[in-house]
Scaffold this active site. Structure first.
Site, short mmCIF file in Angstrom:
data_model
loop_
_atom_site.label_atom_id
_atom_site.label_comp_id
_atom_site.label_asym_id
_atom_site.label_seq_id
_atom_site.Cartn_x
_atom_site.Cartn_y
_atom_site.Cartn_z
N ASP A 337 0.80 -1.22 0.00
CA ASP A 337 0.00 0.00 0.00
C ASP A 337 0.84 1.28 0.00
O ASP A 337 0.30 2.38 0.18
CB ASP A 337 -0.93 0.01 1.21
CG ASP A 337 -0.17 -0.06 2.53
OD1 ASP A 337 1.03 -0.40 2.50
OD2 ASP A 337 -0.80 0.21 3.57
N GLY A 364 12.99 9.97 -24.84
CA GLY A 364 13.30 9.73 -26.25
C GLY A 364 14.14 8.50 -26.43
O GLY A 364 13.69 7.38 -26.23
N TRP A 366 16.71 6.08 -28.98
CA TRP A 366 16.59 5.62 -30.37
C TRP A 366 15.16 5.21 -30.72
O TRP A 366 14.60 5.65 -31.72
CB TRP A 366 17.54 4.44 -30.60
CG TRP A 366 17.49 3.92 -31.99
CD1 TRP A 366 16.87 2.80 -32.43
CD2 TRP A 366 18.07 4.53 -33.15
NE1 TRP A 366 17.03 2.66 -33.78
CE2 TRP A 366 17.76 3.70 -34.24
CE3 TRP A 366 18.82 5.69 -33.35
CZ2 TRP A 366 18.18 3.99 -35.53
CZ3 TRP A 366 19.24 5.98 -34.63
CH2 TRP A 366 18.92 5.15 -35.71
N GLU A 407 16.94 11.70 -31.38
CA GLU A 407 17.80 11.12 -32.40
C GLU A 407 17.07 11.03 -33.74
O GLU A 407 16.41 10.02 -33.99
CB GLU A 407 18.27 9.74 -31.94
CG GLU A 407 19.02 9.79 -30.62
CD GLU A 407 19.48 8.43 -30.13
OE1 GLU A 407 19.64 7.51 -30.97
OE2 GLU A 407 19.71 8.28 -28.94
N MET A 473 27.37 11.84 -28.05
CA MET A 473 27.34 10.39 -28.15
C MET A 473 28.49 9.86 -29.01
O MET A 473 28.31 9.42 -30.14
CB MET A 473 25.99 9.92 -28.69
CG MET A 473 24.85 10.25 -27.74
SD MET A 473 23.23 9.64 -28.27
CE MET A 473 22.84 10.80 -29.58
N TYR A 475 30.24 7.29 -29.66
CA TYR A 475 30.34 5.84 -29.80
C TYR A 475 29.39 5.43 -30.90
O TYR A 475 28.64 6.26 -31.44
CB TYR A 475 30.01 5.12 -28.49
CG TYR A 475 28.88 5.72 -27.73
CD1 TYR A 475 27.58 5.62 -28.19
CD2 TYR A 475 29.10 6.43 -26.55
CE1 TYR A 475 26.53 6.18 -27.50
CE2 TYR A 475 28.06 7.00 -25.85
CZ TYR A 475 26.77 6.86 -26.33
OH TYR A 475 25.73 7.44 -25.65
#
Length: 633
Positions: A337, A364, A366, A407, A473, A475
């Site tokens: 509860d 958001g 990908w 993206e 980003m 990578y």
């Protein structure tokens, strides 16, 4: 939710940038994973078009264009180059024009650049040599409905029928910068073509010629720190005809902001809501791994963007899942509860133990970026909806702000956005106006440092005044969405000889953002706690061919660092990151040693800090998070 729930993040930002978009749903930060969509919805187009162009050069090679598929908002195209002569060629360059509104968004098996509506595709290291009768091809994804025209191959007509003429050289490729210091930098550019051959290149800075060189690179010294310079290059042929200028690149030297930003460096990690399922990774793991004591921020991923509003991503994981005493951060079990359970309640308990940690709700990613276009149509209403959700009284104390992971604005990711270059700035302005100065407002952005790429598609510089920092980003630049290779590190810090796509590295992205006037103290360097890999590889060094993605625990072509460190230990390093060859598999990933090097570089660049995707890829003792922490001290 099943245990096979996909990751919703990246890309690359980002950017799978250089090829058909990677299958990873979240980070595949750098990133353009349109290929994943193409596989499901592409409609083959059978027509082949051989385009003739101005008389310019050799008749021993041809180029043919194929529109492979068209899905309405974009298309896949392919150029096939054939040696129709009697001697071997060692390189090839295809040039063509697209009408305004049609553009290449990503490419594979070739290096594609543009100057306005004029596009150039060059061979990569492994497919430039063609014996008589041999062919090579490169592909790309694009937007718009236009067809190529004015095709030239190695300066001559693509159908091989015209003879050389007395024409000036083509424009060199737009320069890219590397090795940027307080007083020097190195420029590199794609070679121009000419029917009589290229004699040399003139390098211009701010419209003034500063050098003439015979190669395709130049090191400019004697510069001033923290200063922005603009460069272009022109080519001259062997009869001294000068061709058109290349595109312009702006570069800012380092220096000026070398001290750590106020408040100390950012050390931010992403925590995924779906990690509590198949990965069995919970907020308590941040404590048991030691990572909670070594971070400053957490991005909770992800909230959804639907119908122009911020919405809940997974209500069960977010605020309903009940934790037993042994699973809970503070050793106290949830009751049936109590008003708030799930990850939100566990984050509340974490903040009580570690009051320095700031938690942002990230929206958001990908998978869920498709709704940003509609939201951008009324940014004020969107900001109001996000504020009302983040500041809901049930969990308002949990969150210290909002992160938007779009993206990509005015570019293509899982879907293509056409909201315009100003949409991102307008959205961030509305967010800051609603959330005020007391809340954090941040964004994860692409790391596509190529000229005319994603970082040039939206007004990131204009939006910077409204954000506390950007998570760049850096990578997912390369991966097995290019199934046949070439193998390449997914997170190169710098460029290197043979890199499949110029501008797809951390240095190029940070340099471009600084060149737009964004201070290094508003930029965080991205680190992936995972590797990307291929199988069917025989070559240990980068640049080899492959037969497809390597097997991964949750998804082909991707694997956590905690697995790879033992299953496929690093065998070499390139461009500031590691790679490994084990059996027929080839992987690239960051290790504690390469992260240490990247953190040193980040400090030299005066960056605000670093962030990573994501906690569950690390070892049980948090060795990668510790490497970021130690490296930024």
């Amino acid at each position: 939710m099943s245990t096979s729930t996909p990751r919703r993040r990246r890309t690359y930002g980002g950017t799978p940038l250089s090829t058909a978009p990677p299958p990873r749903t979240r980070r595949t930060r750098f990133f353009t994973r349109v290929a994943a969509v193409i596989a499901a919805i592409a409609v083959p187009v059978s027509g082949l078009v051989a385009l003739a162009g101005p008389a310019q050069a050799a008749t021993s090679v041809t180029a043919t264009y194929t529109k492979v598929s068209d899905w309405g908002t974009g298309f896949e195209g392919k150029w096939t180059v054939k040696n129709t002569g009697t001697t071997t060629i060692t390189s090839w360059t295809v040039e063509w024009d697209f009408p305004a509104g049609t553009a290449v968004t990503s490419a594979w098996d070739g290096t594609v650049t543009n100057s306005g509506t004029h596009w150039t595709g060059k061979n990569v290291g492994w497919n430039g040599t063609l014996s008589p009768g041999a062919t090579a091809s490169f592909g790309f994804n694009g937007t718009g409905s236009g067809a190529p025209s004015g095709c030239k191959i190695n300066g001559g007509s693509c159908d091989g029928t015209t003879q050389p003429g007395d024409t000036p050289p083509t424009a060199p490729g737009t320069p890219t910068a590397s090795g940027v210091t307080e007083t020097s930098l190195t420029l590199s550019w794609g070679a121009a073509t000419d029917d009589k051959g290229i004699k040399n290149y003139d390098v211009y800075r701010g419209g003034t010629k500063i050098a003439t060189v015979t190669g395709t690179s130049y090191t400019n010294t004697g510069l001033t720190k923290a200063t922005t310079y603009s460069y272009t290059v022109t080519a001259r042929d062997t009869i001294d005809q000068t061709g058109p200028s290349s595109g312009s690149v702006s570069v800012t030297t380092t220096g000026g902001t070398t001290e750590p930003p106020p408040g100390g460096p950012v050390k931010l990690g992403y925590f995924t809501e779906w990690g509590v399922y198949g990965r069995n990774y919970h907020v308590k793991n941040l404590v048991t791994s030691g990572s909670a004591a070594k971070i400053t921020h957490i991005n909770y991923a992800f909230g959804n963007v639907q119908n122009g509003q911020c919405t809940i991503g997974d209500s069960y994981a977010d605020y309903d899942k009940a934790y037993t005493a042994d699973q809970s951060v503070d050793g106290v079990a949830d009751t049936w509860d109590q008003p708030l359970r799930g990850n939100f309640n566990q984050l509340r308990k974490l903040k009580k133990q570690y009051p320095n940690i700031k938690v942002l709700w990230s929206f958001g990613g990908w998978t869920w970026s498709g709704g940003f276009g509609q939201a951008a149509a009324n940014p004020t209403a969107f900001a109001n909806s996000c504020y009302n959700l983040v500041e809901d009284p049930r969990w308002a104390d949990v969150f210290d702000g909002i992160d938007l992971d779009w993206e990509y604005p005015n570019a293509c990711g899982l879907s293509c956005d056409t909201s315009g270059a100003a949409a991102f700035k307008n959205m961030m302005q509305a967010m800051r106006a609603k959330f005020g100065a007391s809340n954090l407002v941040t964004a994860a952005i692409s790391a596509d440092g190529s000229n005319g790429g994603k970082l040039d598609a939206a007004d990131y510089a204009g939006a910077a005044q409204y954000v506390d920092f950007y998570n760049v980003m850096t990578y997912d630049f390369f991966g097995a969405w290019a199934a046949q290779g070439p193998t390449a590190p997914h997170s190169p810090l710098t460029s290197y000889s043979g890199i499949p796509q110029q501008g797809f590295n951390s240095e190029a992205a940070i340099t471009k953002l600084k060149g737009k006037g964004i201070a290094g103290s508003k930029l965080n360097l991205g680190i992936g706690f995972y590797g990307r890999g291929w199988t069917g590889v025989t070559q240990a060094a980068p640049g080899g061919t492959a037969t497809g993605p390597a097997a991964g625990t949750y998804e082909q072509g991707i694997e956590d660092y905690k697995v790879l460190k033992s299953s496929c230990p690093a065998t070499g390093t390139i461009a500031g990151t590691a790679y490994a060859k084990c059996g027929s598999n080839w992987w690239s990933y960051d290790t504690p040693a390469t992260i240490a090097g990247k953190m040193t570089w980040a400090k030299q660049q005066g960056l605000k800090g670093a962030f990573f995707w994501e906690f569950s890829g690390d070892t049980t003792n948090g060795e990668l998070a510790n490497a970021i922490h130690s490296g930024l001290q």
